[in-house]
Design a protein around this motif. Sequence first.
Motif, PDB file in Angstrom:
ATOM      1  N   UNK A 357       0.823  -1.208   0.000  1.00  0.00           N
ATOM      2  CA  UNK A 357       0.000   0.000   0.000  1.00  0.00           C
ATOM      3  C   UNK A 357       0.855   1.255   0.000  1.00  0.00           C
ATOM      4  N   UNK A 358       1.964   1.239   0.761  1.00  0.00           N
ATOM      5  CA  UNK A 358       2.755   2.473   0.880  1.00  0.00           C
ATOM      6  C   UNK A 358       3.547   2.753  -0.403  1.00  0.00           C
ATOM      7  N   UNK A 359       3.668   1.764  -1.283  1.00  0.00           N
ATOM      8  CA  UNK A 359       4.405   1.960  -2.543  1.00  0.00           C
ATOM      9  C   UNK A 359       3.489   2.423  -3.676  1.00  0.00           C
ATOM     10  N   UNK A 360       2.213   2.573  -3.369  1.00  0.00           N
ATOM     11  CA  UNK A 360       1.245   2.983  -4.394  1.00  0.00           C
ATOM     12  C   UNK A 360       0.360   4.105  -3.855  1.00  0.00           C
ATOM     13  N   UNK A 361       0.979   5.278  -3.590  1.00  0.00           N
ATOM     14  CA  UNK A 361       0.218   6.345  -2.939  1.00  0.00           C
ATOM     15  C   UNK A 361      -0.980   6.809  -3.760  1.00  0.00           C
ATOM     16  N   UNK A 362      -0.908   6.639  -5.093  1.00  0.00           N
ATOM     17  CA  UNK A 362      -2.030   7.076  -5.931  1.00  0.00           C
ATOM     18  C   UNK A 362      -3.277   6.232  -5.683  1.00  0.00           C
TER      19      UNK A 362
END
Length: 552
Positions: A357-362
């Motif tokens: 989740x933290x690697x896909x802020x969009x």
Amino acid sequence: MADDADVIVVGGGLAGLVAAAEIADAGKRVIVVDQEGEQSLGGQAFWSFGGLFLVDSPEQRRLGIKDSFDLALQDWMGSAGFDRDEDLWPKRWAEAYVAFAAGEKRGWLRAMGHRIFPVVGWAERGGYDAMGHGNSVPRFHVSWGTGPGVVEPFERRARQAQANGRLTFKFRHRVDALSITDGAVDGVSGAILEADPVERGKSSSRKVVGDFTLRAQAVIVASGGIGGNHDLVRQNWPKRLGEAPKNMISGVPEHVDGRMIGITEAAGARLINRDRMWHYVEGIRNWSPIWPRHGIRILPGPSSMWFDATGTRLPSPLFPGSDTLGQLHYIMSTGYDYSWFVLTQSIIKKEFALSGSEQNPDLTGKSWLMTARRTTNKGAPAPVEAFKTHGVDFIVRDNLADLVGAMNALSGDSLLKLEYVKAQIEARDREIENPYVKDTQVMNIHNARKYIGDRLIRTAKPHRILDPLHGPLIAVKLNILTRKTLGGFETDLDSRVFGNDRKIMPGLYAAGEAAGFGGGGMHGYRSLEGTFLGGCLFSGRNAGRAAAKAAG
Ligand SMILES: Cc1cc2nc3c(=O)[nH]c(=O)nc-3n(C[C@H](O)[C@H](O)[C@H](O)COP(=O)(O)OP(=O)(O)OC[C@H]3O[C@@H](n4cnc5c(N)ncnc54)[C@H](O)[C@@H]3O)c2cc1C
């Protein structure tokens, strides 16, 4: 002694939250016990990419994908390869789970406010025959809001139940034993750990400040797998995959410690398929780690060239995104526990996604504006670019000689010979001119681009790796990353646990990763991806409903 609740759930991860919400909504009293603090509620699912396996969904149909229960079951069975006596319940769970994924799963989630990103991903593409491993069609549905978007409806339901007095959370309560009276599991006991304001996902204090005992009519074990405990991973490592890797990185927080699995087994529960695990081979060391040995999995598109530690290209069909277990098997057979991607800037910007989740802020932040940039293809997503700049496993160079030199320096093994690597890349590059070719990886690229989702955001236009217009060249050192436990406690379809005497243990249920996501291993040997969160939803729901009903 009076009961403290009707049911106790051990673990406030996704499986535990789903079970607890179902119990409370059935009007029963439930206690959720978790060794971590309140800030870690949701467990691994919070960190997850939120990918869900769905079959014949409206999202698939809109993209022209023709899927069906029969096709999905064919794929599941081809991937699972069930071949043991113990696979009786896992196989029943597999059939029931595929029916759930083709049936009420999407509608059930949607009614709770869950939404899906419209481009369906294609994970585990296989490459064998129709009855072999892999997804025949794209089925990986990314949740809008990624992992937190999956946790949110269940946390909301649990919080409502807490407000109504039907659900109690006991954080920092670590279960050390199950209690059994007259053959029935009727409670838990353990240690109260000191309060620790540590950030979510970081390792928390194990200092004991008290003890506790809780009684109920039933206990649901939803304590996750073993992926954060490398000693247990090595102990359970199957001989068929060779020696356990010397170096591994962790795709899960430290609380995925497997301790409760040992405790439950010691109480008499039947643990099966413990040698089946799902670890990834495209792990990169996180330059900004949250948990110990924190690694991130690259979710690769199909175009990167893949070399083993000695510089030999992985054999067909072991291309990026095809067969995780086959790749692990091959890599371990080389005598080294790492491998390499070699690619271009054009490939990284379109094909690299990072799981988490933290690697896909969009997507996690539910920002359509940011997400739309994925399709404009101007550059790799910011977290990927950040890895390119800061990640210790990334090498960026303008020419192959420098690239190979830096790869040798990074591994310290000096196994790569420039001429050998170059010859293989040039041979592959000669196959690029025609749309009908001999090289199976290049064939796969053409095949992938017939799917609109891949053409839009996942598969780069075929080009020569050594074409400077598509540069610079990039190499990524890939490590083995521990993640999922595929085996677990043998359960029936109500998630009731069997004992070592092959009889149901009254009062004991298991759900999520601790139950091998249902039955003690509904995936068999391999997963089609997006099946773990779904497995928590399905087994957590079954366990919660059955335990509530049994509570009378
Ligand atoms: C980065 C990442 C990406 C992922 N992406 C996907 C994806 O896209 N799709 C997918 O399907 N799956 C994905 N997964 C896998 C999925 O998230 C997990 O398999 C799933 O969330 C496991 O849930 P669980 O409830 O079984 O266990 P957990 O989430 O591990 O929760 C177990 C809980 O039990 C507690 N506990 C353990 N032992 C004790 C004890 N003795 N006493 C008290 N409490 C205890 C733990 O503290 C923890 O809170 C991903 C996982 C990660 C980490």
